[in-house]
Design a protein around this motif. Sequence first.
Motif, PDB file in Angstrom:
ATOM      1  N   ALA A 120       0.835  -1.209   0.000  1.00 23.46           N
ATOM      2  CA  ALA A 120       0.000   0.000   0.000  1.00 23.46           C
ATOM      3  C   ALA A 120       0.863   1.249   0.000  1.00 23.46           C
ATOM      4  O   ALA A 120       0.502   2.261  -0.600  1.00 23.46           O
ATOM      5  CB  ALA A 120      -0.929  -0.008   1.214  1.00 23.46           C
ATOM      6  N   ILE A 121       2.021   1.188   0.659  1.00 23.93           N
ATOM      7  CA  ILE A 121       2.909   2.355   0.728  1.00 23.93           C
ATOM      8  C   ILE A 121       3.342   2.767  -0.679  1.00 23.93           C
ATOM      9  O   ILE A 121       3.270   3.941  -1.044  1.00 23.93           O
ATOM     10  CB  ILE A 121       4.134   2.024   1.610  1.00 23.93           C
ATOM     11  CG1 ILE A 121       3.692   1.890   3.058  1.00 23.93           C
ATOM     12  CG2 ILE A 121       5.213   3.088   1.473  1.00 23.93           C
ATOM     13  CD1 ILE A 121       4.798   1.612   4.021  1.00 23.93           C
TER      14      ILE A 121
ATOM     15  N   GLU B 142       1.839   2.021  -3.471  1.00 22.57           N
ATOM     16  CA  GLU B 142       0.671   2.449  -4.251  1.00 22.57           C
ATOM     17  C   GLU B 142       0.314   3.906  -3.965  1.00 22.57           C
ATOM     18  O   GLU B 142      -0.004   4.665  -4.881  1.00 22.57           O
ATOM     19  CB  GLU B 142      -0.525   1.546  -3.928  1.00 22.57           C
ATOM     20  CG  GLU B 142      -0.431   0.166  -4.567  1.00 22.57           C
ATOM     21  CD  GLU B 142      -1.470  -0.796  -4.040  1.00 22.57           C
ATOM     22  OE1 GLU B 142      -1.279  -1.997  -4.192  1.00 22.57           O
ATOM     23  OE2 GLU B 142      -2.478  -0.324  -3.458  1.00 22.57           O
ATOM     24  N   ILE B 143       0.377   4.282  -2.689  1.00 20.70           N
ATOM     25  CA  ILE B 143       0.042   5.671  -2.342  1.00 20.70           C
ATOM     26  C   ILE B 143       1.141   6.609  -2.855  1.00 20.70           C
ATOM     27  O   ILE B 143       0.869   7.691  -3.368  1.00 20.70           O
ATOM     28  CB  ILE B 143      -0.160   5.807  -0.814  1.00 20.70           C
ATOM     29  CG1 ILE B 143      -1.346   4.969  -0.368  1.00 20.70           C
ATOM     30  CG2 ILE B 143      -0.370   7.267  -0.423  1.00 20.70           C
ATOM     31  CD1 ILE B 143      -1.488   4.800   1.119  1.00 20.70           C
ATOM     32  N   ALA B 144       2.400   6.160  -2.784  1.00 20.31           N
ATOM     33  CA  ALA B 144       3.504   7.003  -3.241  1.00 20.31           C
ATOM     34  C   ALA B 144       3.471   7.207  -4.751  1.00 20.31           C
ATOM     35  O   ALA B 144       4.061   8.161  -5.270  1.00 20.31           O
ATOM     36  CB  ALA B 144       4.830   6.381  -2.817  1.00 20.31           C
ATOM     37  N   ALA B 145       2.767   6.326  -5.481  1.00 20.65           N
ATOM     38  CA  ALA B 145       2.743   6.416  -6.947  1.00 20.65           C
ATOM     39  C   ALA B 145       1.657   7.357  -7.463  1.00 20.65           C
ATOM     40  O   ALA B 145       1.516   7.526  -8.674  1.00 20.65           O
ATOM     41  CB  ALA B 145       2.530   5.027  -7.540  1.00 20.65           C
ATOM     42  N   HIS B 146       0.865   7.977  -6.570  1.00 26.52           N
ATOM     43  CA  HIS B 146      -0.194   8.892  -7.028  1.00 26.52           C
ATOM     44  C   HIS B 146       0.391  10.032  -7.866  1.00 26.52           C
ATOM     45  O   HIS B 146       1.548  10.414  -7.702  1.00 26.52           O
ATOM     46  CB  HIS B 146      -0.946   9.478  -5.829  1.00 26.52           C
ATOM     47  CG  HIS B 146      -1.874   8.503  -5.173  1.00 26.52           C
ATOM     48  ND1 HIS B 146      -2.693   8.837  -4.133  1.00 26.52           N
ATOM     49  CD2 HIS B 146      -2.098   7.187  -5.405  1.00 26.52           C
ATOM     50  CE1 HIS B 146      -3.390   7.781  -3.756  1.00 26.52           C
ATOM     51  NE2 HIS B 146      -3.044   6.769  -4.510  1.00 26.52           N
ATOM     52  N   GLN B 147      -0.474  10.559  -8.743  1.00 22.86           N
ATOM     53  CA  GLN B 147      -0.064  11.646  -9.642  1.00 22.86           C
ATOM     54  C   GLN B 147       0.159  12.957  -8.871  1.00 22.86           C
ATOM     55  O   GLN B 147      -0.668  13.353  -8.061  1.00 22.86           O
ATOM     56  CB  GLN B 147      -1.170  11.834 -10.684  1.00 22.86           C
ATOM     57  CG  GLN B 147      -1.127  13.113 -11.449  1.00 22.86           C
ATOM     58  CD  GLN B 147      -0.428  12.944 -12.786  1.00 22.86           C
ATOM     59  OE1 GLN B 147      -0.689  12.001 -13.512  1.00 22.86           O
ATOM     60  NE2 GLN B 147       0.458  13.844 -13.089  1.00 22.86           N
ATOM     61  N   VAL B 148       1.295  13.600  -9.157  1.00 26.01           N
ATOM     62  CA  VAL B 148       1.530  14.947  -8.614  1.00 26.01           C
ATOM     63  C   VAL B 148       0.849  15.943  -9.533  1.00 26.01           C
ATOM     64  O   VAL B 148       1.094  15.949 -10.739  1.00 26.01           O
ATOM     65  CB  VAL B 148       3.044  15.238  -8.515  1.00 26.01           C
ATOM     66  CG1 VAL B 148       3.283  16.708  -8.196  1.00 26.01           C
ATOM     67  CG2 VAL B 148       3.686  14.372  -7.454  1.00 26.01           C
ATOM     68  N   LYS B 149      -0.042  16.790  -8.990  1.00 25.87           N
ATOM     69  CA  LYS B 149      -0.812  17.690  -9.848  1.00 25.87           C
ATOM     70  C   LYS B 149      -0.315  19.128  -9.805  1.00 25.87           C
ATOM     71  O   LYS B 149      -0.411  19.843 -10.785  1.00 25.87           O
ATOM     72  CB  LYS B 149      -2.289  17.622  -9.466  1.00 25.87           C
ATOM     73  CG  LYS B 149      -2.850  16.235  -9.758  1.00 25.87           C
ATOM     74  CD  LYS B 149      -4.313  16.129  -9.480  1.00 25.87           C
ATOM     75  CE  LYS B 149      -4.800  14.742  -9.862  1.00 25.87           C
ATOM     76  NZ  LYS B 149      -6.172  14.528  -9.418  1.00 25.87           N
TER      77      LYS B 149
END
Lengths: 145, 255
Positions: A41-42, A44-51
Amino acid sequence: MPLHLKRLIMLGVMIVLLFLLLKHLLTPASFGQFGHYRGKAIDEIAAHQVKFVGNTACVSCHDTIVTMKNEGYHSDLSCEGCHGAAYLHVDHPKLEKLFKPDSREFCGKCHSINKARPEKAITQQNIKDHHPEDKCIKCHNPHQP
Amino acid sequence: MTEKRTSLSRRNFFRNAGIAAGTLVAASTLPAFDAVLFAAVKRNTKGPWYGIAIDIEKCIGCGTCAKTCKIENDVPREPFFFRSWVEQYTILKDGSIKVVSPNGGIDGFTQTVPADDIEKTFFVPKMCNHCAKSPCVQVCPVGATFETEEGIVLIDEKYCIGCKYCVQACPYGCRYFHPDKHVVDKCTLCFHRVKKGLNPACMDNCPTKARISGDLNDPESTISKFIRTRNVYVLKPHLNTGSKLYYNALNQEVR
């Protein structure tokens, strides 16, 4: 040992085995890697798009206007704070245009009179009385107010 | 009768006395129980240990933090759920306290109390406190929410069953039920940005730089210096949640 006891013990053993099998099948592989949670999960959360890409990305095309802003009272402001997230705009500058706020209410979010705003920190104006028929940006350049 | 007499024999008395004395001597070498140490926060010693600081004296209540947070983290604009929001506290001259947060402060604030009645008024931006001993993590029945080694409280949205027990447990009201994803959601301190070396979106876009986040383990970081030099305070310290959201110049009326 009586038959009914043997059956009971067999049933108990089967229940425990079924529980262990289900637990093995249902627990995700990375569960317990770092603690009582799914280790993956760590990532996966770190892979979120930077907007919000930051002012450095804006400078590469809009250098004159960013320099102008940095020389004025709005030097501490980030471009995207007013114009919105630019992650799509940096990839497709022609297709994805950013928001150009021009309403009196938008300026008023910071500059309308409110006793809670520190007087020294920010210029405040009564936006109901101060030239109510005009837009703020008619007289004030938001990049060099 | 014979057995009872044996148990009270001189030999047994000496033996039991010896055991008791030996146990006492051995126990005296152990460190004493310290309730303060027992309740203390165990912080990461190997890497960064993230915290947040908010300077109330600088906040102008523009709501940019709440607005950018929603965009960065795919929180729907409406209904008005927030990972990060702003409240305006107004302490009136008659002693009563008024707290407002219209749309979480996202559209700005309008003071409705007449200026003459106001004793003191200020903005309080709120967000997840990233507690080191999070009540919300302790109550999760499936292990879907956790504290990372860096001290950031996260939610595994694929594993959350949506029971909302953590929403009840958070003493700061920082969790909400995501209307589209149907799992609980909360501030991640922009974990995806922090891991890439960026600041959280609310900190980067704050026009007065009232918000700071960073490594509490690094004595030279901006946040460590800020906490050392200011009179900082956390919300609800009596709950011993190990909150890492430090406020400068916080009034005791703030809950």
